[in-house]
Structures are given as C-alpha cells and as structure tokens.
Write an enzyme that holds these catalytic residues in place. Sequence first.
Site, PDB file in Angstrom:
ATOM      1  N   CYS B  72      -2.686   6.131   2.211  1.00 36.65           N
ATOM      2  CA  CYS B  72      -2.087   5.913   0.896  1.00 36.65           C
ATOM      3  C   CYS B  72      -3.132   6.114  -0.200  1.00 36.65           C
ATOM      4  CB  CYS B  72      -1.509   4.502   0.802  1.00 36.65           C
ATOM      5  SG  CYS B  72      -0.933   4.121  -0.866  1.00 36.65           S
ATOM      6  N   CYS B  75      -3.888   2.871  -2.595  1.00 35.99           N
ATOM      7  CA  CYS B  75      -4.585   1.666  -2.144  1.00 35.99           C
ATOM      8  C   CYS B  75      -6.018   1.691  -2.689  1.00 35.99           C
ATOM      9  CB  CYS B  75      -4.607   1.627  -0.614  1.00 35.99           C
ATOM     10  SG  CYS B  75      -3.086   0.980   0.114  1.00 35.99           S
ATOM     11  N   HIS B 138      -0.288  -2.820  -0.793  1.00 33.63           N
ATOM     12  CA  HIS B 138       0.539  -1.662  -0.439  1.00 33.63           C
ATOM     13  C   HIS B 138       1.980  -2.047  -0.112  1.00 33.63           C
ATOM     14  CE1 HIS B 138       1.280   2.385   1.280  1.00 33.63           C
ATOM     15  NE2 HIS B 138       2.042   1.722   2.145  1.00 33.63           N
ATOM     16  N   ASN B 178      10.238   5.096 -10.289  1.00 28.75           N
ATOM     17  CA  ASN B 178      11.258   5.487  -9.318  1.00 28.75           C
ATOM     18  C   ASN B 178      11.026   4.649  -8.076  1.00 28.75           C
ATOM     19  OD1 ASN B 178      12.085   7.649 -11.009  1.00 28.75           O
ATOM     20  ND2 ASN B 178      10.473   8.949 -10.167  1.00 28.75           N
ATOM     21  N   HIS B 189       3.725   2.555  -1.986  1.00 30.10           N
ATOM     22  CA  HIS B 189       2.858   1.625  -2.700  1.00 30.10           C
ATOM     23  C   HIS B 189       3.460   1.407  -4.102  1.00 30.10           C
ATOM     24  CE1 HIS B 189      -1.414   0.023  -3.072  1.00 30.10           C
ATOM     25  NE2 HIS B 189      -0.852  -0.237  -4.247  1.00 30.10           N
ATOM     26  N   HIS B 191       4.276   1.482  -7.653  1.00 26.25           N
ATOM     27  CA  HIS B 191       3.664   2.195  -8.776  1.00 26.25           C
ATOM     28  C   HIS B 191       4.734   2.793  -9.674  1.00 26.25           C
ATOM     29  CE1 HIS B 191       4.727   5.639  -6.266  1.00 26.25           C
ATOM     30  NE2 HIS B 191       4.496   6.435  -7.302  1.00 26.25           N
ATOM     31  N   GLN B 193       4.972   5.617 -13.369  1.00 23.28           N
ATOM     32  CA  GLN B 193       4.327   6.776 -13.970  1.00 23.28           C
ATOM     33  C   GLN B 193       4.503   6.740 -15.481  1.00 23.28           C
ATOM     34  OE1 GLN B 193       4.907  10.670 -11.889  1.00 23.28           O
ATOM     35  NE2 GLN B 193       6.378   9.537 -10.648  1.00 23.28           N
TER      36      GLN B 193
END
Lengths: 364, 364
Positions: B72, B75, B138, B178, B189, B191, B193
């Site tokens: 990932c 991480c 994660h 998303n 993980h 997150h 944007q």
Amino acid sequence: MTAYSVETGGLADGRQILYFNTQPDAGRASFADKRDLGDRVSAGEIRYDVLRDEWVAVSAGRSGRPNLPVACPLCPSDGDELTEVPAPDYEVAVFENRFPSFGGFGEPGPLPPTEATGMETSAPASGRCEVVVFSDDHDSSLVDLSPERVALIVRAQAQRTAALQARGDVAQVFCFENRGVEVGVTLHHPHGQIYGYPYTTPQTRRHLEANRRHRAATGRDLFDDILESERRGPRVIAENDHWTAFTPYAARWPFEVHLYPRHERFADLTELPEAYIESFAPLYLEVLKRCDAAYPGEQMPYMAGWHQAPVGEDRELGRLRFELVSIRRGPGRVKFLASSESVMGGWVHDLGPETSANILKEAL
Amino acid sequence: MTAYSVETGGLADGRQILYFNTQPDAGRASFADKRDLGDRVSAGEIRYDVLRDEWVAVSAGRSGRPNLPVACPLCPSDGDELTEVPAPDYEVAVFENRFPSFGGFGEPGPLPPTEATGMETSAPASGRCEVVVFSDDHDSSLVDLSPERVALIVRAQAQRTAALQARGDVAQVFCFENRGVEVGVTLHHPHGQIYGYPYTTPQTRRHLEANRRHRAATGRDLFDDILESERRGPRVIAENDHWTAFTPYAARWPFEVHLYPRHERFADLTELPEAYIESFAPLYLEVLKRCDAAYPGEQMPYMAGWHQAPVGEDRELGRLRFELVSIRRGPGRVKFLASSESVMGGWVHDLGPETSANILKEAL
C-alpha cells in the site's frame, strides 16, 4: 428492400404491442396475450431540480419489477410459456414497457412552468417508454444480425419516433440500446428501448445552445463544422457514402464513436431517407464488430442511441446522429465514473481519443 | 482543539508532501524519501468540447499507473518498505498525486478563449491533483475515525484550498472521497483527493447560473431558499446547530445527502469558521454511520465532497456545502448509469427521495 408492415395488437393489461415484418402481413397480431397481468403500472412524477435547471424522474413503482425473471419475457410465447410477446415468432417487436419511467397515464398534460420561484415543482411523468426486441433468437446480439434486420430496426425506431412525437406529451424521443452486465443489463435477449421524454433532455439542450451560439458567431451550422473537421482528422473509424463514424476530438468515454450522416441534414429519424437507413446498417455493424474485436475474448459493453432534435422549440437547431460509448478501458477493466465525473462533471479521458480510435481502427 | 501544525517535505521526484498534526511540530518532514522514482509525471491536456461547452481532460499518461500496487503506497514508510509517505507515522498527510489528471507543469498559463470558432481548442491540463490520507491505519475508514480527526481533515482541506486558489492556474478546488470497489476504488487505505481544476466545472457553472436567475427573479439567494424549504420538508436526515443534512427534493442518486451550513453563507472552506468545522465532523460521521447501517452487513459505496465557489468570476454566486451520493439501491444492488443518464442526462430515481431519506433516518 424497403417494404415492411406493422401489425398492432394489445397486451393483457392494455399496453400496445407492434410487430414490424418484412412480409406484408404475418398474422402475428392475431395471437392474444393470455396472461393475467393485473392492473397496468403507471410511471411516477418528474421533479424540477432548481439547482441544475433539469427535470428528474421519480419512478418508485419500478422497484417492484422483477430483478431476474425465471423465463425470458422477450422470447416469443411458446405453448404455456407466456411472455411479453404473444406471437410464436417475430422479426422486430415493439411494446410498451411494463414498468415505465415515463407514461402509462391517461391524458397528457403540459409541463408546469419552471421560471416559478417555488422550490418544489413537479408534474406527472408523462411520456412513453417502449421496448424494441431486435430478434426472436434469445442468444443473438445486435452485432450478429443481418444488415437487413438492422435496417428494419431503424425503420421501427423511425416509425415509433413519429408516433411518440404525435402524442402531445413527448418533447423528445430517444431510441437506444444498453448491452452488457457491466452497464447493468439483466435481460440478455437482444433488445433496445425508446424513451419519449416529457422534457427536452439536458444534453440536448446544451447541444442546441452550442449550435445557436455557433450560428450567431459564424453563420455556419455547428454539426456541419464538426463533421467537416473530424473527417479531416485522425479519428475516423469507418465511412461509407452516407455516414462517417469517428471518435470525437474531446471524447469523454474510453471508447466513444459518433456516426454522422453526410451531405444532408436531418432533424430526426422521421426525416431519414431509405438510402441512409440501408447504408447505416452495414457501417454500424462494422463499428460493433470493431468494438468486440478491440479486446479479444471480451464483448464490449456499450450504451448507444440516436440523438434527435426535440419536437417543438429549437427543433431547427438539432441534428440526427448516432452515438456509442463504452466504459471498457482495457482488458477486463472498466472506467468508473467517480466523484469528479459524477459530482462535478469534470471528465478525464484515460486512454486519449486518438489511442482509443486507433484500437478500433486496427481491431479488424 | 483548533491548533494544528503543518510540516512540508518533498518526495523523490520533487512532489510536495505536507503533514497535518495536532501537535505543534512532530518532526515528520525530516524523514527523506529514499526511493528512486525517476522523472516526475505530468498531466496531459484539456480539450474543449464544442458541443457541450465543457473542458475534458486527456490524461493518457495515467494509464501507466499501477492497477494494484503490491504494497500500500499510502501506509507510512517502514524500514525498507518505502511508500509515498516517508514518515514512520502520521495523522493526516497530503501529497501531490504521482499520476495527476491536472498539473505537474512548470508555469501555468491562462486558458485559451472558447468563443473561438475552431473545432479543436486545447491547453495544457494545468492545475493540481493531491492525495489526502486520512489516517496511517490501513484498515480504518473515515466512518471509524474520531470527530477530532475528521475536523483535522477538514482543516487540511481548507488549507489546501487556499494554497491551490493562490496558484494562479486553478479556477476551482474540489476536495472529495471515493469509497468502495463498486465505484472503482482500488486503494482501500482511507484517503481522499483534491482536484484543482483549471476551469470552473460544468456542474458548478449550472449552479451559479441557477442562482443568478433566482436572484434576478426573487431578490433572494437560491441556496438560502433551498435550505429553508428542505428544513421544513420530510427529508431531513440529521441536524445540529451549524449544519442540516437532507436528501434533496429532486435527488438523482438512490442515496443522496447534502449538508448545508446554517445561519451564515460561505463561499468555500477558507471562509469556514472553526465552530462550523468542529460541528461538521460529528454530523457527517452520523450520516456515514446511517449509510453503512442502511443495508446490514454492507458498507455503502459512496462519492462525497465539497462544492466550493470558483476562484474568480461569479464567486459571489457560489456556496460552500457538502454532497454525498451513492449508487447502492438495495441489498447487494447498485444503480448503473445507462443510456438515459449517460448519453442524454435524463435521470430516473428508482427508490424515490422520501423512501431513500426514510431508510437513512430509520437506519440507526
């Protein structure tokens, strides 16, 4: 071969069914629908979105529709196996959708004004939803049909466009096909649909507005200029005497092919001459074969249909043409429309239109 | 708890990384990126779609990005396991996207005029794409984080909005997330944007235009009237002193929740007072928990983000608010955007906005 006949019958809940035949009269309308379907299902309402200046249909009744019926409802009826099509065989059949997003009401009414300052404006979702079955062969697909059959489908679409335009509650007619589980198709019997919208669709309104601006600025028609520019460019997929198929300069979808009629302008299918119908069929079949050959072993999922001018206002700004788009963006990979596309309308083309066009050009 | 610090570091290919900490200085920027990343990847171009009057990004370079990296990349770096985040731990980290749809160029230039009559207008896809990592855990998800962490994320989004607005090549900033394989997410993980678009997005242009018309017709602000109307209606999901969460009257998606700030108007996150940030966090977490509880055993896939006013023209017509939409339309079922939605912009809501709102209201 331009002669064809239309036979009109009725289904058990009062919906209309039509058979389009290459023979003068095949006697298909004489087969009665023996099912007990109960009451006819009507659509819901349309609501005006004040923030986007668009109508949205609310069709809660459709959630009652079966997700995957046991037997295919688009196959011909066979003995005790009673389907949506009472006849034991057919070429092309068109019938009203049993669970429509639009229509099913009695008398159509005009849309309420949207210049109002109210936050909640609605109207009955009038209009019409129809199913177009392309073949009585369940395991076929449009791409496998003959050019003669594709031409008969286009004739059926043109006839239904004229009929829906005459209803009085339809502002615009959209004839389309969805293919592939990747775009949500659950009935794999080859078929398309026709939506008679009670409003002019948002995309069409934008196209009309763009053409209005372009004509005012240049004195020329925008669709003429697009076709002329694309024919000179590197993204033409296929062409014959009457049609050009190309991937547009600012394509949004990983695969996107537009088919424009050449030499003449038509507002919609009702104006399309027989010569254009007969030459559309082989060119479109070639495009579909190229799509399916793009990634060997994978049928390309697609959404495809006719852009047609609206019935009333600004009809002279509209233009008949065909559009096919696909979410396939690589072997076994599809494009998801995530936040940028879905919430903001900000599209990103991952392949690049020229690369995508080249894949189709080199596929056969 | 409003104090936080920002530490700025650099990645091996020159991209920026920032750590947002609740402590004054955590020393995270001192960890260097020891990877050999090669040259920095730039975005492609944007092309003007003459038929829709919209810009479309062409980002062919992104197709080179790994579909599913082995380890990932979000991480923290751990010994020889080198990731996009050099520090061994972090709270919230923001860094430039390695495969951006926008930006990565040197000096930003102005957009070319689109009133031109040419059929092929393009510009470099300037702007900026950033990744916002919500946690160094994660296996977590935004819905599992504390209100304090969610508030820190909003502060990071506000700080980045200000920074991107100051660049000179960004017309509008969109902070979003998303979630779910159903919307194409491959990195699980937690997150989000940030897109700094070089143009004002199509949806925002429509909202601004609607507000302009509404103000001219009524002398009132459209967002004020929407909020007032929705607060009186049956689709309020949750509310506190500073925010109202509701499903809008003309919702398009099976699940759709808008969060509007109450009492005051803000153009974007840079204007949002600390009290609003701190009360957004628990209300949004409640909405997310209701979404995940709607269909037991199924996390709801969603797309969610901040609508913000554009930087320049018509900024005074814009309004900060949050929107979450989901394609989930039943247990194990998702809505596909097929031809009507995708090609014509004609949406059909299958559940009905009131039914959908009630599912969320009764979910907890």
